[in-house]
Design an enzyme around this catalytic site. Structure first.
Site, mmCIF file in Angstrom:
data_model
loop_
_atom_site.group_PDB
_atom_site.id
_atom_site.type_symbol
_atom_site.label_atom_id
_atom_site.label_comp_id
_atom_site.label_asym_id
_atom_site.label_seq_id
_atom_site.Cartn_x
_atom_site.Cartn_y
_atom_site.Cartn_z
ATOM 1 N N LEU A 167 53.717 19.641 49.576
ATOM 2 C CA LEU A 167 52.535 18.805 49.385
ATOM 3 C C LEU A 167 51.454 19.695 48.781
ATOM 4 O O LEU A 167 51.310 20.845 49.190
ATOM 5 C CB LEU A 167 52.047 18.265 50.728
ATOM 6 C CG LEU A 167 52.655 16.936 51.228
ATOM 7 C CD1 LEU A 167 54.160 16.961 51.180
ATOM 8 C CD2 LEU A 167 52.165 16.621 52.642
ATOM 9 N N ASN B 90 46.252 23.328 45.797
ATOM 10 C CA ASN B 90 47.237 24.232 45.204
ATOM 11 C C ASN B 90 46.807 25.700 45.319
ATOM 12 O O ASN B 90 47.296 26.555 44.594
ATOM 13 C CB ASN B 90 47.442 23.872 43.722
ATOM 14 C CG ASN B 90 48.687 24.507 43.139
ATOM 15 O OD1 ASN B 90 49.753 24.464 43.766
ATOM 16 N ND2 ASN B 90 48.568 25.097 41.963
ATOM 17 N N THR B 91 45.889 25.996 46.223
ATOM 18 C CA THR B 91 45.406 27.380 46.306
ATOM 19 C C THR B 91 46.377 28.276 47.076
ATOM 20 O O THR B 91 46.270 29.498 47.003
ATOM 21 C CB THR B 91 44.006 27.459 46.950
ATOM 22 O OG1 THR B 91 44.092 27.002 48.304
ATOM 23 C CG2 THR B 91 42.993 26.632 46.203
ATOM 24 N N VAL C 131 49.976 27.075 47.303
ATOM 25 C CA VAL C 131 51.230 26.847 46.574
ATOM 26 C C VAL C 131 51.165 27.543 45.206
ATOM 27 O O VAL C 131 52.132 28.166 44.758
ATOM 28 C CB VAL C 131 51.488 25.331 46.423
ATOM 29 C CG1 VAL C 131 52.700 25.075 45.546
ATOM 30 C CG2 VAL C 131 51.694 24.700 47.802
ATOM 31 N N CYS D 93 42.208 22.042 50.910
ATOM 32 C CA CYS D 93 42.078 21.047 51.973
ATOM 33 C C CYS D 93 42.357 21.669 53.343
ATOM 34 O O CYS D 93 42.954 22.744 53.462
ATOM 35 C CB CYS D 93 43.019 19.870 51.721
ATOM 36 S SG CYS D 93 44.728 20.225 52.069
ATOM 37 N N GLU E 202 40.381 53.358 27.330
ATOM 38 C CA GLU E 202 40.184 54.469 26.403
ATOM 39 C C GLU E 202 41.535 55.002 25.930
ATOM 40 O O GLU E 202 41.777 55.111 24.738
ATOM 41 C CB GLU E 202 39.365 55.569 27.084
ATOM 42 C CG GLU E 202 38.995 56.695 26.150
ATOM 43 C CD GLU E 202 38.052 57.711 26.790
ATOM 44 O OE1 GLU E 202 37.307 57.344 27.726
ATOM 45 O OE2 GLU E 202 38.078 58.877 26.353
ATOM 46 N N ARG F 255 34.957 68.177 33.838
ATOM 47 C CA ARG F 255 33.619 67.596 34.045
ATOM 48 C C ARG F 255 33.256 67.638 35.534
ATOM 49 O O ARG F 255 32.114 67.901 35.896
ATOM 50 C CB ARG F 255 33.526 66.169 33.496
ATOM 51 C CG ARG F 255 32.088 65.685 33.462
ATOM 52 C CD ARG F 255 31.961 64.327 32.798
ATOM 53 N NE ARG F 255 31.689 64.397 31.377
ATOM 54 C CZ ARG F 255 30.474 64.492 30.833
ATOM 55 N NH1 ARG F 255 29.407 64.566 31.610
ATOM 56 N NH2 ARG F 255 30.311 64.517 29.530
ATOM 57 N N PHE G 236 33.633 60.016 34.552
ATOM 58 C CA PHE G 236 34.670 60.928 34.052
ATOM 59 C C PHE G 236 34.799 62.197 34.889
ATOM 60 O O PHE G 236 34.832 63.301 34.376
ATOM 61 C CB PHE G 236 34.305 61.280 32.594
ATOM 62 C CG PHE G 236 35.473 61.672 31.742
ATOM 63 C CD1 PHE G 236 36.377 60.721 31.289
ATOM 64 C CD2 PHE G 236 35.657 62.998 31.371
ATOM 65 C CE1 PHE G 236 37.436 61.098 30.471
ATOM 66 C CE2 PHE G 236 36.721 63.376 30.569
ATOM 67 C CZ PHE G 236 37.610 62.419 30.114
ATOM 68 N N GLU H 41 26.785 56.261 31.976
ATOM 69 C CA GLU H 41 27.401 56.888 33.146
ATOM 70 C C GLU H 41 26.407 57.460 34.165
ATOM 71 O O GLU H 41 26.663 57.406 35.375
ATOM 72 C CB GLU H 41 28.360 57.994 32.690
ATOM 73 C CG GLU H 41 29.538 57.441 31.918
ATOM 74 C CD GLU H 41 30.343 58.531 31.273
ATOM 75 O OE1 GLU H 41 31.463 58.784 31.721
ATOM 76 O OE2 GLU H 41 29.838 59.153 30.322
#
Ligand SMILES: Cc1cc2nc3c(=O)[nH]c(=O)nc-3n(C[C@H](O)[C@H](O)[C@H](O)COP(=O)(O)OP(=O)(O)OC[C@H]3O[C@@H](n4cnc5c(N)ncnc54)[C@H](O)[C@@H]3O)c2cc1C
Ligand code: FES
Ligand code: FES
Length: 1405
Positions: free
Chosen positions: A294, A298-299, A301, A384, A838, A916, A950, A1341
């Site tokens: 049923l 449908n969240t 199923v 539902c 990247e 870095r 980075f 950044e």
């Protein structure tokens, strides 16, 4: 796929049958053919060309696919409008309804809707991928509201929409213009929204800070230009000025009159779709198809079929069966049909709470609170009650409440018999309920509560908004007065998230019944709860200690809450400070403040212009890679991926795949026409694995088929046999096994660390380890490429979602064995990148290029969200081992640091990321003696890669950890330690670069003053004294971020500028627009250069064929330098190669925050060349416009096109001597944060965040503020919310090497609810940057790390909580500081039943 079936061919459904299936989309009638039952509404919309609605996740978790559904409700006798996730809505579920997509709301030609206009003007879209979804959520709210919505309703309706770029503040600003003003703001009476000290703007009647002190002291706070007018009406149409209301789509009259008919339609693979309209039809179908599912929303199923790949054969939509939609208020309770949607249920609960006696609605109030935090609005609009109950998820938010509240379930069978089951007895096991195959849930009966009967809900999730629970609970107690006592007559305590089903604490119930409601009951109940709720160490979901602690915390809260309810009757002896445990989370509307000066230069530079694509983005007209239409014979690709972290490939069997529907080919390593070896720096990766796989998700091959679904289906059928080999699944395992990438060891030294430690100068020496968590990019637009060939494969072209088109060109040329000149990659815009596109996008395009080239057909590849997250790498996790020596005042003397990053199975950019991190390991502190040893670990994970910052943030976070530890050692505030060690002008860093123009001290002092740090600390102290179970904390953190690619050769840029005879200018440069506003800023540079309006400059796309630029012309260089000084470029030096024509074929990726600096300067170079050529003509005549001048130049055969080029001067670092200048300059900033934590649950929120950044003279302060806010909220995700869980020693319940958190369902980026209550951004004034274009500074950044102020404020709050129970010692806290880490660090009598005081929750590092 065929047409509708004839009536006689249809399954009989009670004698009725449908003749046609239709829907309206944006006012246009569309007949729905049969055969599409497998399609979602989203797939259908995109297939018919409405690509404004985006696919971000496909699991209802991001809101990018939001559309509005309208239908006529016969009961209410009116049209109802609501937002839904089109990615989960089955196409046929909206039959007979009207769908409005973003295209139907407004567009640039016919005029923008006010919602669109407002969002565009408020800088509410950056990459724009989430934007249509936000527009549709807001639009649906406005269409469905009879009165203007409140600010709270607006924020609530956006809970199901995620944005990764903006930080939400501008979106809220944009939409709050539509809010009803709260009368309380005018009357100044008590209002939950009005915080003490807030100011009411006299012009708007809304709270604002226009009279509050700005960040830099006494000046009034200027909101950005767009916000100054935020409450003025917005214009509707820029094209013809007509008002929008004339164009609002009406509900189609046909649908008003049309009678709903039962439906029987089909779909792929024999799928049947039924829509009965009567209960007897439904039960007939159920009898005929006992295994039928049923569906209403449908969240569940939908997720099962798409993500879990469960194939259901029969779906019965019961949304329109009247008996399942009843909502009756009865004398003894509420009758709720099983198909009632949660939004309707919520409205009904609110109604009865208003109308009925308070004692009757205790359960209703609990449901209201629980539903508030249940999913997003789009899900609640369709999901539902029965779907939630019958799924019987162990973490259902409502089932514990139904059980606790004593609800009864009515069950109907195929013969119409009805039986009743107590909710308490309905759940039998994991997703197993008391329903036989012929039965369905008909309705639920919720009894009213009685006097002295109390029901309460509890839920703790990773994120408050739109997240499933870690643990939830429903609790009820019914008390009876016996003399002075209140005796428990009945009770039920039910937990979710602690067992395979919602679990009733039976022994605890037995214990409490008959007992007096007092401390003795509490202590006894806690003991019994420990027995009732038991989780094994390796329980699925992990976090065992946290979950067990939560069960006790919740009961303790319940005890206090009930005691509070009854306190009028009797004294409970509970200290006042304990009541903090029961105060619910309440947030006021977000208050944003942006403070900057405008330094205009020419027509456009310096102006807070809106993003050039914003109007395209708010209307859904902006196109992304996946929106490109496919040619008719185009194919879709799906990757065959490794399922083992380390294994030998024994065999690959593709026989089943070949017979899969729509299959068109499979391609493995042996089929690669060119070189199978690829890699960003070294070629240490294989395009398709040959003999070995070294991570889960490694690409073994690619399958192509006629549809995306068929390609995935076929790829899943390829069977690979493996011989498993030992895998390295953490940095520590790599260190133990000495598993490092070759030649990746780096060392930086200054002074003599050993000597300093031995010399006795250090009053204290401490050591420790820092574990730094990773982060998923979660760009809203998944990786996507469309590849096609020309001239039978002689040329290959592609459109890719990438930050580095050149990398795509290079990889594709290489794997196909073609010269790069025959391969073109174009990128119009991308829906966010943050470093994740990247290098890790190129191998995906390369994989798709193989079938495209060999079959001579177009091939599109768009990764599903889970695959994207699983295979494309994340921010590196780091391990830092430090030893620091310092004086008793806290002055730093020596740092000995070892850092390791987890590179995964290839080097990619990991060495540069490590470098870095090493450069930034001092953050902003002077350290006379320093030694940093760095190593890149090879592990069996997908290759980790670039991510905003980075490596810099990781290096700085390690530094701030030991700063914080020093503060604890010396019993001082960390800010004191920070200040006495600040670097300044002339400081020589551990890599020999000397600081110049350092603004750190100034901005720190400004922030300290405006945030009133000392006062804030004192206020927090007082709050903490008065609140036992809530604690506040504050922190102030500085940052310094080096600008330039640390690889010197990458600091170059090319651009191409054409001036047309109508006075418009076309600019092409090597940078990619990914939301950061690069094109806008670069266009501003060109507009100011030619002294023309911004609207005359256009930047179309980035393309590897256009940015091959020739350079030379010394004369022009000279003119250019002269003009630079005239135009006030300051001391900026543009370095132009002299001499013969230079070829610049390789553009750098758009990264390192430096793109505006680089491409802005390259464009300026080109503009100045053209201007120099135009100048003689300009001097001879008095032209009334630039167009006239351009035309005159054209007539005189003057070249109006120029190539510009720029290299960053004076940079370069030599690792052999450890000398040089890796950076052109630094961007400085600081942030103040105040947070509040719930020590019992680990929940937290940020009350205040104040940020200040030095951006020189900003080219576009509005865009820069957007970058700061976006970076900060993304950083907040990294430090406090986003946890990646991998199958490793720390998470044995996950298969080895697999990523568990592979979608928005399990991986939680910040949502609107996580934005600080008060969010201020200020740009330092009066400090031009002499090192970059127009005196500006790079922004992308640098602000990211400032979110660590939230992390350290959380730690400050935890310190206060621990101090209360006598723990004053230092303790480790890893990022992210999730509720689990916060709660478990707040030691108390509940958590210590499960852990020792040195307990640390596990982290994948
Ligand atoms: C993004 C997202 C967020 C979510 N957040 C939450 C959350 O915060 N808390 C939470 O508890 N859940 C959450 N869920 C789960 C889900 O939304 C709920 O379980 C929802 O209520 C299911 O309703 P539905 O109408 O969509 O169910 P459907 O998918 O349509 O059906 C679900 C199941 O119920 C059965 N069923 C439906 N009606 C009946 C009936 N009358 N009789 C017998 N069986 C029936 C179906 O056969 C099916 O097996 C979330 C889901 C998503 C996708
Ligand atoms: S794509 Fe539908 S919610 Fe993400
Ligand atoms: S603008 Fe929201 S995700 Fe990019």
């Amino acid at each position: 796929m065929g047409s509708l079936k004839n009536e006689e061919e249809m399954e009989p459904i009670g004698g009725e049958s449908s003749k046609d299936a239709i829907l309206y989309v944006n006012g246009v009638r569309r007949v729905l053919p049969d055969g599409l039952a497998h399609l979602t509404l989203l797939e259908y919309l995109r297939d018919i060309g409405l690509t404004g609605t985006k696919l971000g996740c496909g699991e209802g978790g991001c809101g990018a696919c939001t559309v509005m559904v309208s239908h006529y409700n016969k009961v209410l006798k009116r049209c109802v409008h609501y937002a839904v996730n089109a990615c989960l809505a089955p196409l046929y579920s909206v039959e007979g309804m009207h769908i409005i997509t973003v295209e139907g709301v407004g567009n640039r030609k016919t005029g923008l809707h006010p919602v669109q206009e407002s969002l565009a003007r408020s800088h509410g879209s950056q990459c724009g991928f989430c934007t249509p979804g936000f527009i549709m959520s807001m639009y649906a709210l406005l269409r469905s509201s009879e009165l203007p919505p409140t600010e709270e309703q607006i924020e609530e309706c956006l809970a199901g929409n995620l944005c990764r770029c903006t930080g939400y503040r501008p979106i809220i600003d944009a939409f709050q213009v539509f809010a009803k003003t709260d009368d309380a703001f005018y009357t100044n009476t008590s209002s939950s929204n009005l915080q003490s000290g807030e100011f009411l703007c006299p012009s708007t009647g809304k709270p604002c800070s226009c009279k509050s002190k700005s960040l830099n002291g006494a000046e009034t706070c200027k909101k950005s230009i767009t916000n100054e007018n935020k409450y003025e009406p917005v214009s509707y149409s820029e094209v013809d000025g007509s008002t929008y209301t004339d164009k609002e789509l009406i509900f189609p009259p046909e649908l008003l009159l049309r009678k709903l008919t039962p439906l029987y339609l089909n779909g792929f693979g024999g799928l049947k779709w039924f829509r009965p309209l009567k209960i007897q039809h439904l039960m007939e179908l159920k009898a005929k198809f006992p295994d039928a599912k049923l569906v209403v929303g449908n969240t569940e199923v939908g997720i099962e079929m798409r993500l879990k790949r469960i194939q259901y054969k029969v779906l019965i939509s019961v949304a329109h069966v009247p008996e399942l939609n009843v909502l009756h208020v009865k004398d003894d309770g509420l009758e709720i049909g099983a198909a009632v949607r949660l939004t309707e249920l919520l409205q009904m609960f609110r109604k009865v709470v208003n109308e009925r006696a308070a004692h009757e609605t205790s359960s209703c109030k609990a449901f209201i609170e629980q539903i508030k935090w249940f999913a997003g609005t789009q899900i609640k609009n369709v999901a539902c009650v029965g779907g939630n109950i019958c799924t019987a998820s162990p973490i259902s938010d409502l089932n514990p409440l139904w059980m606790a509240a004593g609800a009864k379930f009515q069950i109907i069978d195929c013969k119409g018999n009805i039986r009743t089951v107590m909710a308490e007895n309905f759940f039998l096991g994991y997703r197993k309920v008391d329903l036989t195959s012929g039965e369905i849930l008909l309705s639920i009966f919720l009894p009213w509560t009685r006097p002295f009967e109390y029901v309460k809900e509890f839920k703790q999730a990773h994120r408050r908004d739109d997240d499933i629970a870690i643990v939830n609970a429903g609790m009820r107690v019914f008390l009876e007065e016996k003399g002075e006592d209140l005796i428990v007559s009945d009770a039920l305590i039910v937990y979710g998230g602690v067992a395979p089903l919602s679990l009733s604490a039976v022994k605890t119930k037995e214990f409490v019944i008959g007992k007096n409601w007092d401390q003795e009951l509490l202590q006894g109940a806690l003991k019994f709860l420990e027995i009732d709720i038991f989780l094994k160490e390796d329980a699925p979901g992990g976090m065992v200690e946290f979950r067990r602690s939560l069960t006790l915390s919740f009961f303790f809260k319940f005890f206090l809450w009930v005691s509070q309810q009854i306190c009028m009757k009797k004294s409970t002896g509970i200290p006042l400070s304990y009541l903090s445990a029961t105060q619910p989370f309440q947030r006021p509307s977000i208050m944003g403040c942006q403070d900057y000066e405008i330094r205009k230069h020419g027509t456009s530079v310096g102006s807070p212009e809106i993003h050039l694509s914003s109007r395209l983005q708010v209307t859904g007209e902006a196109e992304y890679a996946d929106d490109t239409p496919m040619p008719s014979n185009g194919l879709h690709a799906a990757l065959v991926l490794s399922r083992k972290p380390h294994a030998k490939i024994l065999s690959i069997d593709d026989s089943e795949a070949k017979s899969s529907p729509g299959f068109a080919g499979i391609f493995l390593a042996k089929d690669v026409p060119g070189d199978n070896h690829i890699g960003a720096i070294t070629h240490d990766e294989e395009l398709f694995a040959t003999q070995y796989v070294t991570c889960v998700g490694q690409v073994i091959g690619v399958v192509v088929a006629d549809t995306h679904e068929n390609a995935k289906l076929a790829a899943a059928k390829v069977v690979v046999e493996y011989e498993e080999l030992p895998a390295i699944l953490s940095i520590q395992e790599a260190v133990d096994a000495k598993s490092f990438h070759p030649n990746s060891e780096k060392c930086l030294k200054k002074g003599d660390v050993d000597l300093c430690f031995q010399s006795g100068q250090c009053d204290k020496i401490i050591d420790g380890e820092v574990h730094v968590g990773g982060q998923e990019h979660f760009y809203l637009e998944p990786q996507s490429s469309l590849v096609w060939t020309m001239d039978s494969g002689s040329e290959v072209h592609m459109i890719s979602s990438t930050q580095a088109p050149l990398k795509h060109q290079k990889y594709v040329a290489q794997v196909l064995g073609l010269p790069m000149s025959k391969v073109v990659c174009k990128t119009k815009r991308i829906g966010g990148g943050f470093g994740g596109k990247e290098t890790r996008s190129a191998f995906i395009a390369a994989a798709a290029s193989v079938p495209s080239y060999l079959l001579n057909r177009s091939v599109k590849i768009t990764l599903d969200r889970d695959v994207d997250m699983m295979i494309t790498g994340q921010r590196h996790t780091f391990l830092g081992k430090y030893k620091v020596g310092f004086t008793k005042e806290g002055r730093l003397l020596a740092l000995d640091l070892e850092i390791y990053n987890n590179a995964g199975n290839s080097l990619d950019l990991s060495l540069s990321v490590l470098e870095r991190a090493m450069f930034h390991s001092d953050n902003v502190y002077k350290i006379p003696n320093i030694r940093i040893l760095g190593r890149v670990c090879f592990t069996n994970f997908p290759s980790h890669t670039a991510f905003r910052g980075f490596g810099g943030p990781q290096g700085m976070l390690i530094a701030e950890n030991w700063i914080q530890k020093i503060a604890v050692e010396l019993n001082k505030n960390p800010e004191e330690i920070r200040e006495i060690n600040f670097q300044g002008d002339g400081s020589i860093l551990h890599y020999s670069q000397q600081l110049q123009y350092c603004t750190l001290g100034q901005l720190w002092n400004e922030l300290k003053l405006s945030s009133d740090l000392l006062r804030a600390r004192e206020d927090v102290k007082q709050f903490n004294l008065q609140n036992r179970w809530k604690k506040r904390g504050v922190a102030m953190v500085p940052t310094k971020f080096g600008i330039s690619f640390t690889a010197k050769f990458m600091n170059q840029a090319g651009a191409l500028v054409h001036v047309y005879t109508d006075g418009t200018v076309l600019v092409t440069h090597g940078g990619v627009e990914m939301g950061q506003g690069l094109h806008t800023k670069v266009a501003q540079v060109a507009a100011s250069a030619f002294n023309i309006p911004l609207g005359c400059v256009f930047i179309s796309e980035t393309s590897t064929d256009k940015i091959r630029v020739q350079y030379g012309k010394t004369l022009v260089s000279v003119i250019f330098f002269l003009l630079c000084s005239v135009l006030g470029v300051g001391r900026l030096k543009l370095h132009v190669k002299d001499g013969l024509m230079q070829d610049v074929p390789n553009t750098s990726p758009t990264a390192a925050s430096a793109s505006s600096d680089l491409y802005g300067a390259a464009v300026l170079d080109a503009c100045e060349q053209i201007k120099a050529r135009m100048e003689p003509v300009a001097l001879k005549h008095n032209f009334s416009s630039f167009a006239e001048l351009a035309e005159a130049c054209y007539m005189q055969r003057i070249d109006l096109s120029a190539h510009g080029f720029y290299i960053t001067p004076d940079i370069g670092f030599d690792w052999t001597t450890c000398k040089g200048n890796p950076f052109n300059y630094y961007t400085y900033g600081a942030a103040f944060a105040e947070v509040e934590i719930d020590t019992l649950t680990g929940d937290f929120h940020t009350r205040t965040a104040n940020i200040i950044l030095d951006l020189g003279y900003s080219i576009n302060p509005a865009i820069d503020v957007g970058q700061i806010e976006g970076a900060f909220i993304q950083g907040l995700g990294w430090v406090a919310m986003e946890e990646l869980k991998w199958g490793d020693a720390a998470h044995k319940w996950i298969p080895p090497g697999c990523l568990y958190t592979s979608g928005p369902g399990s991986y939680k980026i910040p949502s609107m609810n996580d934005v600080p209550f008060k969010f201020s951004v200020s740009l330092l004034k009066g400090h031009p940057n002499v090192k970059a274009i127009h005196s500006s500074k790079a922004v992308g950044e640098p602000p990211f790390f400032l979110a660590s102020a939230v992390f350290f404020a959380i730690k400050d709050a935890i310190i206060a909580a621990r101090a209360e129970v006598g723990h004053h010692e230092w303790f480790p806290l890893s990022n992210p500081a999730t509720p689990e880490r916060i709660r478990m660090a707040c030691l108390d009598e509940f958590s210590t039943r499960f852990i020792d005081s040195d307990f640390c929750p596990k982290l994948s590092v």
